[in-house]
Scaffold this motif. Structure first.
Motif, PDB file in Angstrom:
ATOM      1  N   GLU A  31      82.930 -14.091  15.348  1.00 55.41           N
ATOM      2  CA  GLU A  31      84.167 -13.799  14.611  1.00 55.41           C
ATOM      3  C   GLU A  31      85.274 -14.710  15.131  1.00 55.41           C
ATOM      4  O   GLU A  31      85.389 -14.925  16.338  1.00 55.41           O
ATOM      5  N   GLU A  36      88.091 -10.533  15.848  1.00 59.51           N
ATOM      6  CA  GLU A  36      86.922 -10.155  16.656  1.00 59.51           C
ATOM      7  C   GLU A  36      86.730  -8.642  16.683  1.00 59.51           C
ATOM      8  O   GLU A  36      86.603  -8.025  17.739  1.00 59.51           O
ATOM      9  N   THR A  39      83.051  -7.614  17.577  1.00 58.86           N
ATOM     10  CA  THR A  39      82.878  -8.082  18.960  1.00 58.86           C
ATOM     11  C   THR A  39      83.558  -7.109  19.923  1.00 58.86           C
ATOM     12  O   THR A  39      82.988  -6.695  20.935  1.00 58.86           O
ATOM     13  N   SER A  40      84.797  -6.731  19.571  1.00 57.56           N
ATOM     14  CA  SER A  40      85.583  -5.818  20.388  1.00 57.56           C
ATOM     15  C   SER A  40      84.867  -4.469  20.516  1.00 57.56           C
ATOM     16  O   SER A  40      84.727  -3.924  21.621  1.00 57.56           O
ATOM     17  N   THR A  61      92.548  -7.431  19.139  1.00 56.24           N
ATOM     18  CA  THR A  61      91.142  -7.147  19.413  1.00 56.24           C
ATOM     19  C   THR A  61      90.775  -7.257  20.905  1.00 56.24           C
ATOM     20  O   THR A  61      89.597  -7.190  21.244  1.00 56.24           O
ATOM     21  N   MET A  82      86.792 -14.496  23.602  1.00 56.69           N
ATOM     22  CA  MET A  82      85.935 -13.764  22.668  1.00 56.69           C
ATOM     23  C   MET A  82      85.662 -14.469  21.349  1.00 56.69           C
ATOM     24  O   MET A  82      84.747 -14.076  20.620  1.00 56.69           O
ATOM     25  N   ASP A  83      86.494 -15.434  20.979  1.00 55.42           N
ATOM     26  CA  ASP A  83      86.443 -15.907  19.588  1.00 55.42           C
ATOM     27  C   ASP A  83      85.428 -17.021  19.345  1.00 55.42           C
ATOM     28  O   ASP A  83      85.069 -17.778  20.242  1.00 55.42           O
ATOM     29  N   HIS A 104      79.556 -19.585  17.335  1.00 57.35           N
ATOM     30  CA  HIS A 104      80.009 -19.613  18.731  1.00 57.35           C
ATOM     31  C   HIS A 104      79.707 -21.000  19.312  1.00 57.35           C
ATOM     32  O   HIS A 104      78.902 -21.138  20.237  1.00 57.35           O
ATOM     33  N   ASP A 109      80.375 -16.570  23.398  1.00 57.70           N
ATOM     34  CA  ASP A 109      79.376 -15.490  23.426  1.00 57.70           C
ATOM     35  C   ASP A 109      78.796 -15.374  24.845  1.00 57.70           C
ATOM     36  O   ASP A 109      78.612 -14.273  25.374  1.00 57.70           O
ATOM     37  N   PRO A 138      91.050 -12.306  22.969  1.00 51.07           N
ATOM     38  CA  PRO A 138      90.765 -12.893  21.663  1.00 51.07           C
ATOM     39  C   PRO A 138      91.406 -14.270  21.515  1.00 51.07           C
ATOM     40  O   PRO A 138      92.273 -14.667  22.313  1.00 51.07           O
TER      41      PRO A 138
END
Ligand SMILES: [Zn+2]
Ligand SMILES: [Zn+2]
Length: 407
Positions: A31, A36, A39-40, A61, A82-83, A104, A109, A138
């Motif tokens: 994401e 995200e 993911t979150s 997020t 995270m993104d 990613h 990731d 994020p």
């Protein structure tokens, strides 16, 4: 709850199949910045299952999980981004991205997984002295999630004495850590030029003014700033990345827009470049009888490591079993990183860890190397121990006498 082996190597080896599944799940469901959400939710679920206090919603997020030791001690933050990127993946593995046009391609990731795996181990350790905040941030890629977390009170809500960041790095052997005091990554400014002319029929250019020819002159003149204006011993990059103008084959447009980015490590060099860009635009405007509006705005500051925090990360690297020797002095990268905002707010350090591969970050074929999961997680564990002052004193002594002082 899983029974946790006291030795991190055994624990991480045993848990690798699970950690690898986490990484591949995250890879499959990438994401982009501030989106995200899944993911979150995934992070919250895993971290809560470890028995950690978990907060989410910071910068939209973001997720912060807290491990409180039984005895008092320093508070530290360990940060992962995270993104994913708006890049279509070319890989054909079973866990390739299911989100079209998103992947990613920077390995975030893997960053999340290495930190989750470290949390998986540390959450089972009763002897922690102090507090560890696992910070999942994020929007690292150009959207400034790091700044937003700081602005939304990251360090007021989760006070830390030091904050640490880690990025997987192609071109370095697997597990090799590179960290140094001072600059790691450059400051980034973004800029635009708007060239305004009097567009006319292309067959009668003498009746108007030409935004395209003026833009061409501007592109050429800007190249002399790095080569002839700023101190050659101080790095500066000036890159034009977009040029837009014109719609017809037989008309001169009345507007051309140019955009780009500056990278530098010291404010004076940045200011000199900006000043000369403005002067160049004014000179080109005068000589071509057009108007040029120039705008420049800061995006990311320099990612600058605190000396003491950098030493903590170097010491942790030297405690890694079987790792290639630490790289402790090197040319910083002219890329930029929004962890810089966290380093402006609190002392800390940011390191690269070799992923043992050559594929460049942001390449559509990029895939995080799963072999790095247990190594990176182990490194985070050593950083936490070193920062909390709990690194094994005997091992430190043995390492310092064989490799010299790390000051
Ligand atoms: Zn990236
Ligand atoms: Zn990245």
């Amino acid at each position: 709850m899983t029974s946790k082996a006291p030795d991190p190597a055994d624990f991480l080896r045993e848990r690798l199949p699970v950690h690898r599944e986490w990484r591949r799940h995250l890879h499959k469901h990438p994401e982009t910045a501030f989106n995200e959400h899944e993911t979150s939710a995934f992070l919250v679920e895993r971290l809560s299952a470890m028995g950690l206090e978990v907060a989410h919603g910071l910068a939209g997020t973001g997720v912060v999980a807290t491990l409180k030791g039984r005895s008092p001690g320093p508070a530290i933050g360990l940060r992962a981004d995270m993104d994913a990127l708006p890049i279509s993946e070319t890989g054909v593995m079973a866990y390739r991205s299911v989100n079209a046009g998103t992947s990613h391609a920077c390995g975030h990731d893997g960053h999340m997984t290495m930190l989750l795996a470290a949390a998986d181990y540390l959450s089972g350790q009763a002897d922690i002295g102090g507090t560890v905040h696992f910070v999942f941030q994020p929007a690292e890629e150009a959207a400034g999630g790091g700044r937003r977390m700081v602005e939304e009170g990251l360090f007021e809500t989760f006070p830390v004495d030091r904050i640490f960041g880690l990025h997987n790095w192609p071109g370095l052997p697997l597990g090799q850590v590179a960290v140094q005091p001072g600059p790691m990554m450059a400051a980034m400014d973004l800029f635009s030029f708007h060239v305004h002319a009097r567009g006319v029929h292309a067959a009668m250019p003498h009746l108007g003014t030409d935004a395209i020819v003026a833009a061409g002159a501007l592109v050429g003149s800007l190249q002399t700033i790095v080569s002839r204006v700023t101190d050659p011993s101080r790095a500066l990059v000036l890159s034009l990345t977009q040029i837009h103008g014109g719609e017809s084959l037989n008309a001169l447009p009345d507007h051309v827009e140019l955009r780009g980015t500056l990278r530098y490590f010291d404010a004076e060099t940045g200011a000199t470049a900006q000043h000369r860009m403005r002067e160049t635009a004014a000179g080109v405007a005068r000589s071509h009888d057009v108007a040029i509006d120039f705008d420049v705005w800061p995006a990311y500051p320099v990612t600058r490591n605190d000396a003491a925090a950098s030493r903590v990360m170097a010491r942790a690297a030297r405690l890694m079993p079987d790792a290639p020797p630490l790289v402790g002095q090197f040319a910083p990268s002219t890329a930029s990183e929004d962890f810089a905002f966290m380093l402006q707010a609190r002392p800390g350090a940011y390191a690269w860890i070799g992923n043992g591969r050559e594929t460049a970050l942001h390449n559509p074929a990029f895939d995080f190397n799963d072999d790095l999961i247990p190594i990176g997680a182990r490194y985070w564990i050593e950083v936490a121990r070193a920062a909390l002052g709990q690194a094994d004193a005997t091992r430190i002594q043995a390492v310092s006498s064989s490799q010299g002082d790390d000051q």
